[in-house]
Design a protein around this motif. Structure first.
Motif, mmCIF file in Angstrom:
data_model
loop_
_atom_site.group_PDB
_atom_site.id
_atom_site.type_symbol
_atom_site.label_atom_id
_atom_site.label_comp_id
_atom_site.label_asym_id
_atom_site.label_seq_id
_atom_site.Cartn_x
_atom_site.Cartn_y
_atom_site.Cartn_z
ATOM 1 N N ASP A 7 0.814 -1.215 0.000
ATOM 2 C CA ASP A 7 0.000 0.000 0.000
ATOM 3 C C ASP A 7 0.851 1.270 0.000
ATOM 4 O OD1 ASP A 7 0.819 -0.838 2.610
ATOM 5 O OD2 ASP A 7 -0.623 0.528 3.525
ATOM 6 N N LEU A 8 2.128 1.137 0.330
ATOM 7 C CA LEU A 8 3.019 2.297 0.370
ATOM 8 C C LEU A 8 3.904 2.433 -0.867
ATOM 9 C CD1 LEU A 8 4.175 2.174 4.114
ATOM 10 C CD2 LEU A 8 2.307 3.493 3.097
ATOM 11 N N ILE A 9 3.849 1.457 -1.757
ATOM 12 C CA ILE A 9 4.734 1.492 -2.932
ATOM 13 C C ILE A 9 4.453 2.710 -3.799
ATOM 14 C CG2 ILE A 9 5.338 0.321 -5.088
ATOM 15 C CD1 ILE A 9 4.982 -2.342 -3.595
ATOM 16 N N LEU A 10 3.191 3.010 -4.047
ATOM 17 C CA LEU A 10 2.836 4.116 -4.936
ATOM 18 C C LEU A 10 3.316 5.458 -4.381
ATOM 19 C CD1 LEU A 10 1.529 4.709 -7.637
ATOM 20 C CD2 LEU A 10 -0.661 4.998 -6.462
ATOM 21 N N VAL A 11 3.086 5.710 -3.089
ATOM 22 C CA VAL A 11 3.530 6.983 -2.519
ATOM 23 C C VAL A 11 5.055 7.053 -2.495
ATOM 24 C CG1 VAL A 11 3.528 6.309 -0.058
ATOM 25 C CG2 VAL A 11 3.089 8.678 -0.710
ATOM 26 N N CYS A 12 5.719 5.917 -2.273
ATOM 27 C CA CYS A 12 7.185 5.894 -2.318
ATOM 28 C C CYS A 12 7.693 6.195 -3.731
ATOM 29 C CB CYS A 12 7.720 4.544 -1.847
ATOM 30 S SG CYS A 12 7.581 4.285 -0.068
ATOM 31 N N LEU A 13 7.033 5.661 -4.735
ATOM 32 C CA LEU A 13 7.410 5.946 -6.123
ATOM 33 C C LEU A 13 7.199 7.417 -6.451
ATOM 34 C CD1 LEU A 13 5.989 2.849 -8.044
ATOM 35 C CD2 LEU A 13 8.395 3.534 -7.897
ATOM 36 N N PHE A 14 6.070 7.958 -6.002
ATOM 37 C CA PHE A 14 5.755 9.373 -6.219
ATOM 38 C C PHE A 14 6.840 10.263 -5.620
ATOM 39 C CE2 PHE A 14 3.717 13.168 -4.283
ATOM 40 C CZ PHE A 14 3.368 13.843 -5.442
ATOM 41 N N ILE A 15 7.192 9.983 -4.370
ATOM 42 C CA ILE A 15 8.218 10.772 -3.692
ATOM 43 C C ILE A 15 9.571 10.601 -4.374
ATOM 44 C CG2 ILE A 15 9.537 10.950 -1.545
ATOM 45 C CD1 ILE A 15 6.885 10.443 -0.040
ATOM 46 N N ALA A 16 9.905 9.365 -4.753
ATOM 47 C CA ALA A 16 11.196 9.115 -5.401
ATOM 48 C C ALA A 16 11.325 9.892 -6.707
ATOM 49 C CB ALA A 16 11.373 7.618 -5.655
ATOM 50 N N VAL A 17 10.275 9.898 -7.505
ATOM 51 C CA VAL A 17 10.300 10.640 -8.769
ATOM 52 C C VAL A 17 10.529 12.121 -8.508
ATOM 53 C CG1 VAL A 17 8.890 11.403 -10.724
ATOM 54 C CG2 VAL A 17 8.946 8.980 -10.098
ATOM 55 N N LEU A 18 9.817 12.677 -7.518
ATOM 56 C CA LEU A 18 9.991 14.098 -7.211
ATOM 57 C C LEU A 18 11.389 14.395 -6.671
ATOM 58 C CD1 LEU A 18 6.603 15.308 -5.677
ATOM 59 C CD2 LEU A 18 7.596 15.860 -7.892
#
Length: 194
Positions: free
Chosen positions: A159-170
């Motif tokens: 459930d945290l993968i998407l927010v981690c990906l979002f933050i990593a991209v930024l």
């Protein structure tokens, strides 16, 4: 609608430019005119005021954590995840400063610790290990951000993968100049002037 409200609140909390507020309050000048012009703790350190830099680090990480914890308490886990991602977005692109904010590393780590502390601690350990080996702060941040989604998956927190990906991209976007310097070998090392 409730989730939108929590995302908006997270953004507003994240957009508080603590580095700028602290340096102005201490009479250290406009942080955006110092060093890299960034509003984060690393640039506050360039003023020579270590307590101000530490305060900025703690407050920038704390605002991500506060957004998550408030949203979780009143809105549940999905609200917490959205508020955390929005707080990070607010730090990087604060409305108060014409959407010109920091690089988000402290807010990223504080957000992860609040979302799931084992994940946050592993990300912190990744930053520290990379820093000890490379002596390059930006590379440490990029490694921690890039591996955070992998760590979330390995820890069973899909459930945290998407927010981690979002933050990593930024984080990669905010570090574009650092990446260029890393590639050409001109990125300064920790403890040395750029």
């Amino acid at each position: 609608m409730i989730l939108v409200i929590w995302a908006a609140l997270g953004y507003l909390i994240g957009s508080i430019p603590f580095g700028l507020v602290i340096t102005r309050a201490l009479g250290l000048g406009d942080l955006r005119q110092i060093g890299s012009g960034n509003i984060g703790a690393t640039n506050v350190l360039r003023t020579g005021n270590k307590p101000a830099a530490l305060a900025t680090l703690l407050l920038d990480s704390g605002k991500g954590a506060i957004a998550v914890l408030l949203a979780r308490h009143f809105g549940g886990e999905t609200a917490a995840i959205l508020a955390g991602g929005a707080a990070f977005l607010g730090h990087c692109f604060p409305v108060w400063l014409g959407f010109k904010g920091g690089k988000g590393v402290a807010t990223f780590l504080g957000t992860l610790i609040a979302l799931y502390w084992p994940l946050g601690l592993i990300a912190c350990a990744t930053w520290l290990a990379t820093a000890l080996v490379s002596r390059i702060s930006s590379l440490s941040a990029l490694m921690a951000a890039a591996l955070a989604p992998v760590f979330a998956w390995a820890l069973g927190r899909s459930d945290l993968i998407l927010v981690c990906l979002f933050i990593a991209v930024l984080i990669f976007i905010r570090h574009h100049a650092n990446i260029t310097r890393l590639l050409d070998g001109s990125e300064p090392r920790i403890g040395r002037k750029s």
